[in-house]
Enzyme design. Sequence first.
Site, PDB file in Angstrom:
ATOM      1  CG  HIS A   1      -1.596  -1.352   1.404  1.00 52.20           C
ATOM      2  ND1 HIS A   1      -1.101  -2.243   2.310  1.00 52.20           N
ATOM      3  CD2 HIS A   1      -2.628  -1.962   0.789  1.00 52.20           C
ATOM      4  CE1 HIS A   1      -1.815  -3.367   2.261  1.00 52.20           C
ATOM      5  NE2 HIS A   1      -2.739  -3.223   1.346  1.00 52.20           N
TER       6      HIS A   1
HETATM    7  S1  FES Z   1       1.939  -0.500   3.119  1.00 51.42           S
HETATM    8 FE1  FES Z   1       0.363  -1.858   3.687  1.00 51.42          FE
HETATM    9  S2  FES Z   1       1.508  -3.557   4.302  1.00 51.42           S
HETATM   10 FE2  FES Z   1       3.056  -2.179   3.791  1.00 51.42          FE
END
Ligand code: FES
Lengths: 415, 184
Positions: free
Chosen positions: B149
């Site tokens: 993410h």
């Molecule tokens: S940014 Fe969501 S798990 Fe690393």
Amino acid sequence: MSGQQFDNKIVQWIDDRLPVFSILKHSAVDYPTPKNLSYWWNFGSLAGVVLVIMLATGIFLAMAYAANTGLAFGAVEHIMRDVNYGWLLRYLHMNGASFFFICVYIHIFRGLYYGSYKAPRELLWAIGLVIYLVMMGTAFMGYVLPWGQMSFWGATVITNLFSAIPVVGDYIVTLLWGGFSVDNPTLNRFFALHYLLPFVILGLVGLHMVALHTTKSNNPLGIDAKGPQDTIPFHPYYTVKDLVGIGVFLLVYLAVVFFAPNFFGEPDNYVPANPLVTPPHIVPEWYFLPFYAILRAIPDKLGGVVAMFGAIIILFFLPWIDSSKVRSAKFRPIFKQVFWIFLIDCLILGYCGSQPPEGDIVVVGRIATAVYFLFFPTLWVLGKVEKPRPLPHSISAPVLKGGAAGHAAQPMEKA
Amino acid sequence: MAETSTPSQGTPPEGESRRDFLLYAASAVGVAGTALAVWPLIHSMNPAADTLALSSTEVDLSAVAEGQAITVTWRGKPVFIRHRTAAEIEAARNVNLAELRDPETDEKRAQKPEWLILVGICTHLGCIPMGQKPGDPKGEYGGWFCPCHGSVYDTSGRIRKGPAPLNLAVPTYTFLTDTSVRIG
Ligand code: FES
Ligand code: HEM
């Protein structure tokens, strides 16, 4: 319920001591069903059929499966290559999960469109949502069992959601894992629960049926049946109609099982789990995508988790949020449009969930999340301001012109 | 036991309240007893003794050149060991703490400035950030980049951008010699 008379002496003898035949006759033969149900009412029984298929294939898969991180991936390949008809069992089970969700999603949106969640069916709706939640847990844990890359990383990301809970979060995650990461104890317990939960669903389906047969089926007009002229016995009229639906359903389901068995799957799950390498793009199974999109739409860990669970929990309150007394969207011109916007919004969320969270997808995901949650206050306002179309006098009135005597049905009038 | 079946006929109020008391006391014991009985079931899901026993790993660092990084496993988790360059240490130490989401000095995070040792698990939802291999994206702060993410960590493993709330964790570790370390 007892006191039924049966011609067969043995049936009568059993029924006098254990009224199984009376119960069956009452709830699957004589059960008075509104005579205007459309094909949208087939998906409940279809979901039931899929549940039976899942139980049957799952139990035989379990006989050849091994819930151990060193063996699981190989066991599933063994099922695919060596076990007699193992490929069939697995493909039926794997795609059965997808078709289960297809049936249940259609079933839920049917309920939304025709206002089936409104009084007196609030608990029927709530039990349905509990079934849906348990199904999600079951499918999630089943997906972990083949121990591929998506199994492992899906399990890691989803169990880590609980670490967002303040104070006790990390403790809960360790408890779920039985260790310090997703590992053998995790796989083992997921298998135990994956075996158990479908039977819990079976019990909940029983409750769903009791509630249904207490309040009786809703129907496309959303008005109550006013007497025998508005209903027909379940058997043979709806048993036959359900069978037609099952035939069509099996054609589609088996076409996928035989000709595109990996259509819903992720190639990465045919790579054995590797705890040291995260695949570049993690996606959950398609049926979780809208919620995954909501999770990612909120740029805060706890906030994302709360929004994701909230998106489901809020559905429990729908019967009280929707202030309109008219059930069916047929008579609610504005609600009808709002319904379609909501449905399309859920599809957009699903699409966003399937894409890497970059650029425009982030913006679209946020807007779609906002629209999802705005649906609920809109329903409340709509009930106050919308002017519904006049309801027919009774279920048979629109068809039997002569029987239209009397006053128009009140929105939630009893028979 | 005439009073039992016809409590309205002259049963003293004390009798009622004594029975109520017994009811409440019995219920309380029942509830507490059930809770106690459930605890072993719940606790059986926590890490078992052998899982807890696998709790330290020894690593030989002599082959890790400056600028290189290795990943080892500890308790089933990846541990990043990066042999930092002078520039990376400098970048990690010249940060205004007020800019950080989870403020921590680099001095506190690395016992020996050249060796940065971290649990290689993104504090968002547990993916493994990239930045260990030479070709990996390291994110705009030269540390690690999480592909799941989009969290970005700096050369001290501190969170700089993206949804993760915390810095990459520093495990407990002890240097046994100058080139060997025990994690855990
Ligand atoms: S940014 Fe969501 S798990 Fe690393
Ligand atoms: C609610 C019903 C069920 C659902 C939604 C469900 C869902 C799933 C899913 C999604 C998988 C992963 C398939 C794959 O990718 O290979 C799976 C695997 C599995 N399930 Fe189920 N399942 C259900 C019922 C059951 C039952 C009742 C059993 C056994 C008692 C069972 C046993 C197994 C086994 C052994 C596997 C691993 C083999 C495989 O991956 O195909 N399942 N399940």
